[in-house]
Write a protein that holds these residues in place. Structure first.
Motif, PDB file in Angstrom:
ATOM      1  N   TYR A   1       9.810   3.707 -14.076  1.00  0.00           N
ATOM      2  CA  TYR A   1       9.730   5.072 -13.551  1.00  0.00           C
ATOM      3  C   TYR A   1       8.341   5.675 -13.792  1.00  0.00           C
ATOM      4  N   ARG A   2       7.751   5.326 -14.939  1.00  0.00           N
ATOM      5  CA  ARG A   2       6.438   5.898 -15.281  1.00  0.00           C
ATOM      6  C   ARG A   2       5.353   5.470 -14.285  1.00  0.00           C
ATOM      7  N   LEU A   3       5.601   4.375 -13.573  1.00  0.00           N
ATOM      8  CA  LEU A   3       4.604   3.879 -12.604  1.00  0.00           C
ATOM      9  C   LEU A   3       4.951   4.275 -11.163  1.00  0.00           C
ATOM     10  N   ARG A   4       5.821   5.265 -11.006  1.00  0.00           N
ATOM     11  CA  ARG A   4       6.387   5.560  -9.683  1.00  0.00           C
ATOM     12  C   ARG A   4       5.341   5.939  -8.640  1.00  0.00           C
ATOM     13  N   HIS A   5       4.186   6.467  -9.087  1.00  0.00           N
ATOM     14  CA  HIS A   5       3.152   6.850  -8.124  1.00  0.00           C
ATOM     15  C   HIS A   5       2.114   5.744  -7.908  1.00  0.00           C
ATOM     16  N   ASN A   6       2.284   4.620  -8.595  1.00  0.00           N
ATOM     17  CA  ASN A   6       1.355   3.504  -8.377  1.00  0.00           C
ATOM     18  C   ASN A   6       1.674   2.799  -7.066  1.00  0.00           C
ATOM     19  N   TYR A   7       0.636   2.196  -6.459  1.00  0.00           N
ATOM     20  CA  TYR A   7       0.884   1.335  -5.308  1.00  0.00           C
ATOM     21  C   TYR A   7       1.524   0.039  -5.803  1.00  0.00           C
ATOM     22  N   ALA A   8       2.375  -0.533  -4.977  1.00  0.00           N
ATOM     23  CA  ALA A   8       3.062  -1.762  -5.377  1.00  0.00           C
ATOM     24  C   ALA A   8       2.069  -2.888  -5.656  1.00  0.00           C
ATOM     25  N   GLU A   9       0.941  -2.893  -4.931  1.00  0.00           N
ATOM     26  CA  GLU A   9      -0.038  -3.970  -5.112  1.00  0.00           C
ATOM     27  C   GLU A   9      -0.706  -3.910  -6.476  1.00  0.00           C
ATOM     28  N   GLU A  10      -0.552  -2.799  -7.182  1.00  0.00           N
ATOM     29  CA  GLU A  10      -1.191  -2.657  -8.491  1.00  0.00           C
ATOM     30  C   GLU A  10      -0.330  -3.210  -9.625  1.00  0.00           C
ATOM     31  N   LEU A  11       0.864  -3.670  -9.297  1.00  0.00           N
ATOM     32  CA  LEU A  11       1.788  -4.152 -10.330  1.00  0.00           C
ATOM     33  C   LEU A  11       1.612  -5.650 -10.571  1.00  0.00           C
ATOM     34  N   SER A  12       2.064  -6.110 -11.741  1.00  0.00           N
ATOM     35  CA  SER A  12       2.056  -7.550 -12.019  1.00  0.00           C
ATOM     36  C   SER A  12       3.154  -8.220 -11.186  1.00  0.00           C
ATOM     37  N   GLY A  13       3.111  -9.544 -11.115  1.00  0.00           N
ATOM     38  CA  GLY A  13       4.110 -10.278 -10.335  1.00  0.00           C
ATOM     39  C   GLY A  13       5.526 -10.005 -10.832  1.00  0.00           C
ATOM     40  N   GLY A  14       5.704  -9.977 -12.155  1.00  0.00           N
ATOM     41  CA  GLY A  14       7.031  -9.724 -12.716  1.00  0.00           C
ATOM     42  C   GLY A  14       7.521  -8.326 -12.386  1.00  0.00           C
ATOM     43  N   GLN A  15       6.620  -7.364 -12.491  1.00  0.00           N
ATOM     44  CA  GLN A  15       6.996  -5.984 -12.160  1.00  0.00           C
ATOM     45  C   GLN A  15       7.351  -5.867 -10.676  1.00  0.00           C
ATOM     46  N   GLN A  16       6.636  -6.605  -9.851  1.00  0.00           N
ATOM     47  CA  GLN A  16       6.954  -6.564  -8.415  1.00  0.00           C
ATOM     48  C   GLN A  16       8.356  -7.111  -8.148  1.00  0.00           C
ATOM     49  N   LYS A  17       8.741  -8.137  -8.922  1.00  0.00           N
ATOM     50  CA  LYS A  17      10.111  -8.664  -8.778  1.00  0.00           C
ATOM     51  C   LYS A  17      11.131  -7.573  -9.092  1.00  0.00           C
ATOM     52  N   LEU A  18      10.849  -6.807 -10.143  1.00  0.00           N
ATOM     53  CA  LEU A  18      11.775  -5.746 -10.547  1.00  0.00           C
ATOM     54  C   LEU A  18      11.857  -4.656  -9.476  1.00  0.00           C
ATOM     55  N   VAL A  19      10.708  -4.308  -8.909  1.00  0.00           N
ATOM     56  CA  VAL A  19      10.705  -3.261  -7.876  1.00  0.00           C
ATOM     57  C   VAL A  19      11.472  -3.739  -6.648  1.00  0.00           C
ATOM     58  N   GLU A  20      11.287  -5.009  -6.304  1.00  0.00           N
ATOM     59  CA  GLU A  20      12.009  -5.541  -5.138  1.00  0.00           C
ATOM     60  C   GLU A  20      13.515  -5.513  -5.376  1.00  0.00           C
ATOM     61  N   LEU A  21      13.889  -5.837  -6.603  1.00  0.00           N
ATOM     62  CA  LEU A  21      15.308  -5.787  -6.973  1.00  0.00           C
ATOM     63  C   LEU A  21      15.832  -4.345  -6.866  1.00  0.00           C
ATOM     64  N   ALA A  22      15.032  -3.408  -7.388  1.00  0.00           N
ATOM     65  CA  ALA A  22      15.438  -1.998  -7.344  1.00  0.00           C
ATOM     66  C   ALA A  22      15.526  -1.503  -5.902  1.00  0.00           C
TER      67      ALA A  22
ATOM     68  N   ARG B   1       0.822  -1.215   0.000  1.00  0.00           N
ATOM     69  CA  ARG B   1       0.000   0.000   0.000  1.00  0.00           C
ATOM     70  C   ARG B   1       0.854   1.262   0.000  1.00  0.00           C
ATOM     71  N   MET B   2       2.075   1.119  -0.500  1.00  0.00           N
ATOM     72  CA  MET B   2       2.941   2.283  -0.673  1.00  0.00           C
ATOM     73  C   MET B   2       3.308   2.398  -2.151  1.00  0.00           C
ATOM     74  N   THR B   3       3.554   3.624  -2.600  1.00  0.00           N
ATOM     75  CA  THR B   3       3.912   3.808  -4.004  1.00  0.00           C
ATOM     76  C   THR B   3       5.312   3.247  -4.256  1.00  0.00           C
ATOM     77  N   LEU B   4       5.654   3.125  -5.540  1.00  0.00           N
ATOM     78  CA  LEU B   4       6.988   2.609  -5.864  1.00  0.00           C
ATOM     79  C   LEU B   4       8.069   3.538  -5.312  1.00  0.00           C
ATOM     80  N   LEU B   5       7.846   4.844  -5.429  1.00  0.00           N
ATOM     81  CA  LEU B   5       8.834   5.786  -4.887  1.00  0.00           C
ATOM     82  C   LEU B   5       8.990   5.609  -3.380  1.00  0.00           C
ATOM     83  N   GLU B   6       7.872   5.386  -2.693  1.00  0.00           N
ATOM     84  CA  GLU B   6       7.947   5.178  -1.237  1.00  0.00           C
ATOM     85  C   GLU B   6       8.630   3.855  -0.912  1.00  0.00           C
ATOM     86  N   ASN B   7       8.352   2.830  -1.715  1.00  0.00           N
ATOM     87  CA  ASN B   7       9.030   1.542  -1.501  1.00  0.00           C
ATOM     88  C   ASN B   7      10.541   1.716  -1.581  1.00  0.00           C
TER      89      ASN B   7
END
Lengths: 330, 235
Positions: free
Chosen positions: B125-146, B90-96
């Motif tokens: 970067y274009r999804l930086r204001h999205n909540y992490a829960e709104e991403l696909s599983g693959g995208q979540q892997k990338l955010v976790e890596l980042a 429930r936090m944005t990608l930037l907050e994560n």
């Protein structure tokens, strides 16, 4: 464009735009806080009946501080009223039995709330409903202990009358100051890095630890802050009504209302609990005036409808409906 | 960089790790292979403090990590990803990505710059204001890596980074892991069932079997090791 860090820098327009979003969010919260505090500050000049405004402030403070622990860290303390009761009794006993002036007694009430929160800190190891039940049990224990203390100190089950403290005008203005302090503290916490850490812990404590957040310490900060304000509120109400007793000071209905008001507004945002407290206390007051016998039934129906229509609370549902605007919501 | 010595971990009567030793030099990738239940994730959990080892030692740059809580191990430069991403939903990608900076003295501008840099590198970067829960599983892997890399770790523990990821995202993850030793200056412990990727990315490979090291060596050695073929690769 390469950044100074050797990577791929953010586009300049994105960077400045995001900085602007942060500033707008903080500005909106300041506007909301002033919009709440200033009319309440002016109320004594407009009306002689300060009771509604006074209790509205109490509920906003209670809901805002409750949000710090429930909305930002994910704990649901069903026994939240314990801090309120401890504050009321600390104020009453120190003023009546030991002759401490009210402002000093209120400061001690805040310290008592913080001390009790530290005493109960080990319960933060529990999760979910287990934490909620234990905190509820502790609130009941506190009520029993206070009832059984020597009557010449706490007044026993009859409580204490603080007739000498009667000064509703001063009480009112002190409450306005406490409200302002509470809204400022909540804003500081939400917009600071501690706020990010709190929400990270709320979402996934293991993941928070993995990124370097001290989960125990972070929870404790919110817990102590969330306990201090209800203790002061308990003291303020004792000062305003000039009476305390165990049944009223540790009444579980206080926790229930705080939970319902906060959830109706939307936990996890600064705006939600303020809005929820304002709206539902206002409705509660109106219903009570029109239907003094059936007021709780009507209030229950309204709460059920609100939860069904706005399952994430007023603010949460708005954010869900308008995702592009949610980044501006404090 | 990382030295694990005779590490054991038991759960009641079950011995999940039975005396594992391994070494990862600086700026090297160590692949960790093994069947399900061979102890790979348990080993990672011991290294970053989620589990307390029963015996043995874990040293990072010559200092033992034993007894340190997870957040202190993270502060010493150990990053981690999970098979199922553990983001802050429930936090944005930037907050994560800002979460690792809640302690420390990086300025707000630096936090933003580094977060944005990594969101750019994982092309989100274009999804930086999205909540992490709104991403696909693959995208979540990338955010976790980042989120892990934004903290500039010395050692990263990657648990099944390719699991459930489509081929194009897997390719991006491979490129990111390839860059970790030289560009990002960190050592990597890579757990994966994707043998091709492990062979391609690893300088050295360890195979675990029933909580013990079955084999260790380069990709060619592991491919031809008869014990590994029998226990893991199949005939």
């Amino acid at each position: 464009m390469a950044s100074s860090l050797g990577g791929v820098a953010a586009p300049a327009e994105g960077r400045s735009g995001d900085a602007r979003v942060g500033r707008i969010r903080i500005s909106l919260w300041i506007v909301v806080a002033l919009g709440v505090v200033l009319p309440l500050l002016a109320a004594p000049a407009l009306t002689e009946n300060l009771s509604f405004s006074f209790y509205l402030m109490l509920w906003i403070i209670l809901c805002t501080s409750f949000n710090l622990v429930a909305g930002f860290t994910g704990y649901m303390p069903f026994g939240y009223v314990a801090f309120y009761g401890v504050g009321a009794y600390a104020t009453g006993v120190l003023h009546k039995t030991y002759g401490l002036p009210m402002p000093g007694a209120l400061v001690c009430a805040a310290l008592a709330g913080a001390a009790v929160s530290l005493l109960l800190a080990p319960t933060l190891r529990l999760k979910g409903v287990y934490f909620g039940i234990v905190s509820l049990a502790l609130a009941v224990i506190f009520r029993l202990v206070v009832s059984m203390l020597p009557e010449d100190i706490t007044g026993g089950s009859m409580g204490l009358i603080l007739a000498r403290a009667n000064d509703p005008q001063t009480t009112y203005y002190v409450t306005v100051a406490v409200l302002a302090a509470c809204l400022a503290a909540a804003g500081w916490l939400a917009f600071s890095r501690t706020g990010v850490a709190l929400r990270a812990v709320r979402d996934d404590a293991d993941a928070a630890a993995i990124v370097g957040i001290d989960v125990t310490r972070t929870r404790l900060k919110a817990w102590v802050l969330a306990a201090t304000f209800p203790a002061v509120v308990g003291g303020l109400e004792a000062w305003y009504t000039n009476a305390i007793d165990p049944e009223a000071s540790f009444n579980i209905l206080v926790t229930a209302k705080v939970i319902v008001y906060s959830m109706a507004g939307g936990l996890g945002t600064l705006l939600g609990p303020v809005l929820g407290a304002g709206a539902l206390y206002g409705i509660d007051h109106l219903i009570w005036q029109k239907f003094p016998v059936l007021n709780l039934m009507f209030l229950g129906i309204i709460i059920m409808v609100m939860i069904l229509v706005f399952p994430r609370g007023l603010v949460g549902s708005f954010a869900q409906r308008f995702p592009l605007l949610r980044r501006y919501i404090p | 960089m990382l030295r694990v010595t005779d590490l054991t971990k038991t759960f009641g009567g079950l011995k999940a790790l039975g005396g594992v030793s391994l070494h990862i030099p600086e700026k090297r990738v160590l692949g960790l292979l093994g069947m399900n239940g061979s102890g790979k994730t348990t080993l990672l959990n011991c290294i970053n403090g989620l589990y307390e080892p029963s015996s043995g030692d874990i040293q990072l740059q010559g200092t033992s990590l034993l007894g340190l809580p997870t957040h202190k191990i993270a502060a010493r430069g150990v990053g981690r990803t999970f098979q199922v991403p553990k983001l802050f939903p429930r936090m944005t990608l930037l907050e994560n990505l800002a979460a690792p900076f809640t302690t420390g003295d990086a300025s707000d501008a630096e936090v933003y710059e580094r977060s944005a840099e990594w969101l750019n590198r994982v092309e989100l970067y274009r999804l930086r204001h999205n909540y992490a829960e709104e991403l696909s599983g693959g995208q979540q892997k990338l955010v976790e890596l980042a989120r892990m890399m934004v903290a500039q770790p010395k050692l990263v523990l990657l648990d099944e980074p390719f699991a459930g990821v489509n081929p194009s995202l897997a390719l991006l993850i491979i490129r990111l892991i390839e860059a970790m030793p030289e560009r990002d200056g960190c050592s990597v412990l890579l757990v994966s069932h994707d043998l091709t990727s492990v062979y391609q990315l690893s300088h050295n490979i360890v195979v675990l079997h029933e909580g013990r090291v079955l084999a260790e060596g380069g990709a060619a050695e592991i491919r031809s090791n008869p014990d590994v073929i029998e226990a893991y690769l199949g005939a």
